[in-house]
Design an enzyme around this catalytic site. Structure first.
Site, PDB file in Angstrom:
ATOM      1  CB  SER A  14     -41.701  32.768   9.559  1.00  0.00           C
ATOM      2  OG  SER A  14     -40.645  33.392   8.839  1.00  0.00           O
ATOM      3  CG  ASP A 162     -42.411  41.133   6.805  1.00  0.00           C
ATOM      4  OD1 ASP A 162     -42.628  41.010   5.581  1.00  0.00           O
ATOM      5  OD2 ASP A 162     -42.457  40.171   7.593  1.00  0.00           O
ATOM      6  CG  HIS A 165     -42.601  36.858   6.662  1.00  0.00           C
ATOM      7  ND1 HIS A 165     -41.977  37.809   7.441  1.00  0.00           N
ATOM      8  CD2 HIS A 165     -42.151  35.654   7.075  1.00  0.00           C
ATOM      9  CE1 HIS A 165     -41.189  37.198   8.304  1.00  0.00           C
ATOM     10  NE2 HIS A 165     -41.267  35.890   8.101  1.00  0.00           N
TER      11      HIS A 165
END
Length: 191
Positions: A14, A162, A165
């Site tokens: 990601s 979060d 990221h």
């Protein structure tokens, strides 16, 4: 370079895919813009898939490589955090990462292997994984760099909610781009 402009394969999870970001805000888009200053035809291929572990990347690598129309001048490989989060054994991560780098190298593609410094909340859990990327880089001859500059992970102004990221990359004016983008740009310029 095999062409008159660099082609970079950004392969991983990601962090490469740009989780939570618009397509033009992540690492790949920022690196593309930076390279285009010197090489207008430069190409950065986004082969990041959110949630991928090292086993996932290794499994999809042959299909990915055969789908490319030109051999990349550099592969930026970012994988490992999902292995940690899912409890994949460190030995399995090491084996998969080594196989990924060796496969890319066998195709004549130099590798820039990146690692992520775990945020403070995961440091103890990450201890058995800490040396894996450096060991694989040493054993395979891959270049190694840290994906983020120190202090990014967990910093509320630099990451999404979060705390893992990154927020939108600010490559004009704001904070520095990820270390991997700076190293990838430098490696492309030296070829």
């Amino acid at each position: 370079m095999t062409n008159d402009y660099p082609i970079i394969l950004a392969l991983g999870d990601s962090l490469v895919a740009g989780y939570g970001l618009a397509q033009d805000e992540g690492l790949v888009a920022m690196l593309q813009r930076r390279l285009a200053v010197r090489w207008p035809r430069a190409s950065v291929i986004n082969a990041g898939v959110s949630g991928d572990t090292s086993a996932d990347v290794y499994r999809r690598l042959p299909r990915l490589l055969t789908s490319l129309s030109h051999r990349p001048d550099l592969a930026l490989v970012q994988v490992g955090p999902n292995d940690l989060l899912r409890g994949v054994a460190p030995a399995e991560l090491r084996a998969n990462l080594s196989a990924i780098v060796r496969n890319l190298s066998a195709c004549g593609i130099p590798v820039l292997l990146t690692r992520v410094e775990p945020p403070p909340i995961l440091r103890a859990r990450a201890a058995p994984y800490q040396a894996i990327h450096a060991d694989v880089a040493r054993d395979t001859g891959a270049a190694l760099c840290t994906f983020f500059p120190a202090g990014v992970l967990g910093h509320p102004d630099m990451v999404l909610g979060d705390r893992v990221h990154p927020q939108r990359a600010r490559d004009r004016g704001g904070r520095r781009p990820p270390a991997a983008a700076r190293r990838g740009r430098a490696a492309a310029g030296s070829r």
